[in-house]
Design a protein around this motif. Structure first.
Motif, short mmCIF file in Angstrom:
data_model
loop_
_atom_site.label_atom_id
_atom_site.label_comp_id
_atom_site.label_asym_id
_atom_site.label_seq_id
_atom_site.Cartn_x
_atom_site.Cartn_y
_atom_site.Cartn_z
N ASN A 198 36.13 53.11 41.67
CA ASN A 198 36.14 52.18 42.80
C ASN A 198 34.92 52.39 43.70
OD1 ASN A 198 38.60 51.02 42.06
ND2 ASN A 198 39.80 52.43 43.31
N ARG B 20 36.42 45.98 36.12
CA ARG B 20 35.88 46.09 37.47
C ARG B 20 34.40 45.72 37.50
NH1 ARG B 20 36.80 48.52 42.58
NH2 ARG B 20 36.51 46.29 42.80
N CYS C 273 31.48 41.64 42.42
CA CYS C 273 32.65 42.27 41.78
C CYS C 273 33.89 41.82 42.55
CB CYS C 273 32.53 43.78 41.81
SG CYS C 273 31.15 44.43 40.87
N THR D 75 37.10 41.74 41.24
CA THR D 75 38.36 42.24 40.70
C THR D 75 39.01 43.23 41.67
OG1 THR D 75 37.15 43.95 39.51
CG2 THR D 75 37.65 41.92 38.32
N SER E 159 40.72 46.59 43.14
CA SER E 159 40.44 48.01 42.99
C SER E 159 41.49 48.66 42.11
CB SER E 159 40.43 48.70 44.35
OG SER E 159 39.38 48.20 45.17
#
Length: 350
Positions: free
Chosen positions: A95, A127, A152, A154, A156
């Protein structure tokens, strides 16, 4: 023992360009690194022993609980990571890589099949919007090369709120704060609880009440907290940044008479203590001939006063007494409850 996963990362570490972070924990270092330190690489490690070792080799190191808050979004070119043992930490690093890497920056992540590397790579690929290449040295050892896309969107990965300390357990005396990354982080360890319940079996052997106690491998601080008093100052040590953070929080919240010190089995601590307490990180499958046993026993021998005592609790199957006899003239199993045993060590051999 050779680590084939780290060997996949070794060339990337040796030739990394731009601002690079190497995320290093207990899975990340072989005895012979054999890589020239690079000025553009900063090591982030949650282990004080790894931090000290790599610093001695000339690497730029920061000891932290994988806290990347000092780094701005998009400020890193390359991130190199040999996966950790615990899923929340791996998810946390992936992440954070999304936040830290600039567009087109790269995450190199490697691990073994039985550590879940293929699942981690599948999650990381999503991710990173599918921007991943893979390499492997054999059917069990994989590395993913993930390129940070411009956007990005998506969700976490679930890191169980890794950065946050939380109230995880309590008894009649204390509430205990901890988090993922500490061994047995979300409970009161049964072995430690047994040692505190039977602590009198040890303290009655002291010539006079201990005014100072050393806790080797303190974790979130359960043993230290329950041994401290107005008349007894406890020094709690651990080599893990997460454990130290949790222990310090618990000491502060409950105004424990003691201190928390980063130390790998009391390295750097010069004092001797009338009493040492320890629930060592030995577990089922642990080889008693391994270095870890000797490290804890040598540290206890060095730091114990001549007429002091050490109180150990271990799983019943571990033959600690045999190895301890090389370091102490007195080794005595005081009790067991069918799962754990309490071992007294005294009269250290000098």
């Amino acid at each position: 023992m050779k680590d084939f996963a780290f060997d996949l990362l070794r060339p990337e570490l040796a030739q990394a360009t731009g601002t690079t972070l190497w995320i290093a924990d207990e899975n990340a270092l072989q005895p012979e690194l054999a890589i020239t330190p690079r000025n553009n690489v900063t090591v982030i490690s949650n282990r004080i022993d790894l931090t000290d070792s790599l610093t001695e080799q000339g690497w730029q190191c920061r000891f932290s609980d994988f806290n990347f808050s000092e780094y701005a979004d998009g400020s890193i070119d390359t991130l190199i990571y040999r996966v950790s043992k615990e899923k929340p930490i791996v998810h946390h690093v992936i992440n954070q890589a999304i936040r830290l890497l600039r567009p087109d920056g790269k995450l190199f992540i490697a691990g073994l099949k039985n550590e879940g590397i293929k699942t981690y790579l599948d999650k990381a690929k999503k991710r990173f919007a599918g921007n991943m290449q893979t390499e492997k040295s054999d059917k069990n050892t994989w590395m993913g090369i993930l390129t940070r896309p411009d956007a990005c969107d998506t969700d976490s990965l679930d890191d169980q709120d890794y950065p946050v300390l939380r109230d995880v357990a309590s008894d009649e005396t204390y509430h205990y704060y901890s988090k993922p990354g500490v061994f047995g982080w979300n409970k009161i360890d049964k072995g430690s609880e047994y040692l505190i319940e039977q602590l009198g079996r040890f303290t009655e052997r002291l010539k006079q009440p201990a005014t100072r106690i050393l806790d080797l491998g303190c974790g979130y601080g359960y043993l230290a907290m329950n041994c401290a008093s107005d008349d007894c100052f406890v020094t709690a040590t651990d080599n893990n940044a997460t454990a130290l953070q949790a222990c310090q929080e618990n000491f502060s919240r409950h105004k424990i008479n003691g201190e928390v010190i980063p130390a790998n089995c009391a390295e750097g601590i010069d004092s001797r203590y009338p009493m040492i307490i320890c629930n060592p990180p030995f577990h089922q499958g642990f080889s008693v001939t391994g270095d870890l046993t000797d490290i804890f026993l040598r540290a206890t021998r060095r730091r114990l006063e001549n007429d002091g005592i050490a109180a150990f609790v271990t799983n019943l199957h571990i033959p600690l007494e045999r190895k301890a006899s090389a370091h102490f003239n007195r080794v005595e199993t005081l009790a067991d409850n069918g799962s754990f045993k309490l071992v007294l060590l005294a009269k250290p051999k000098r």
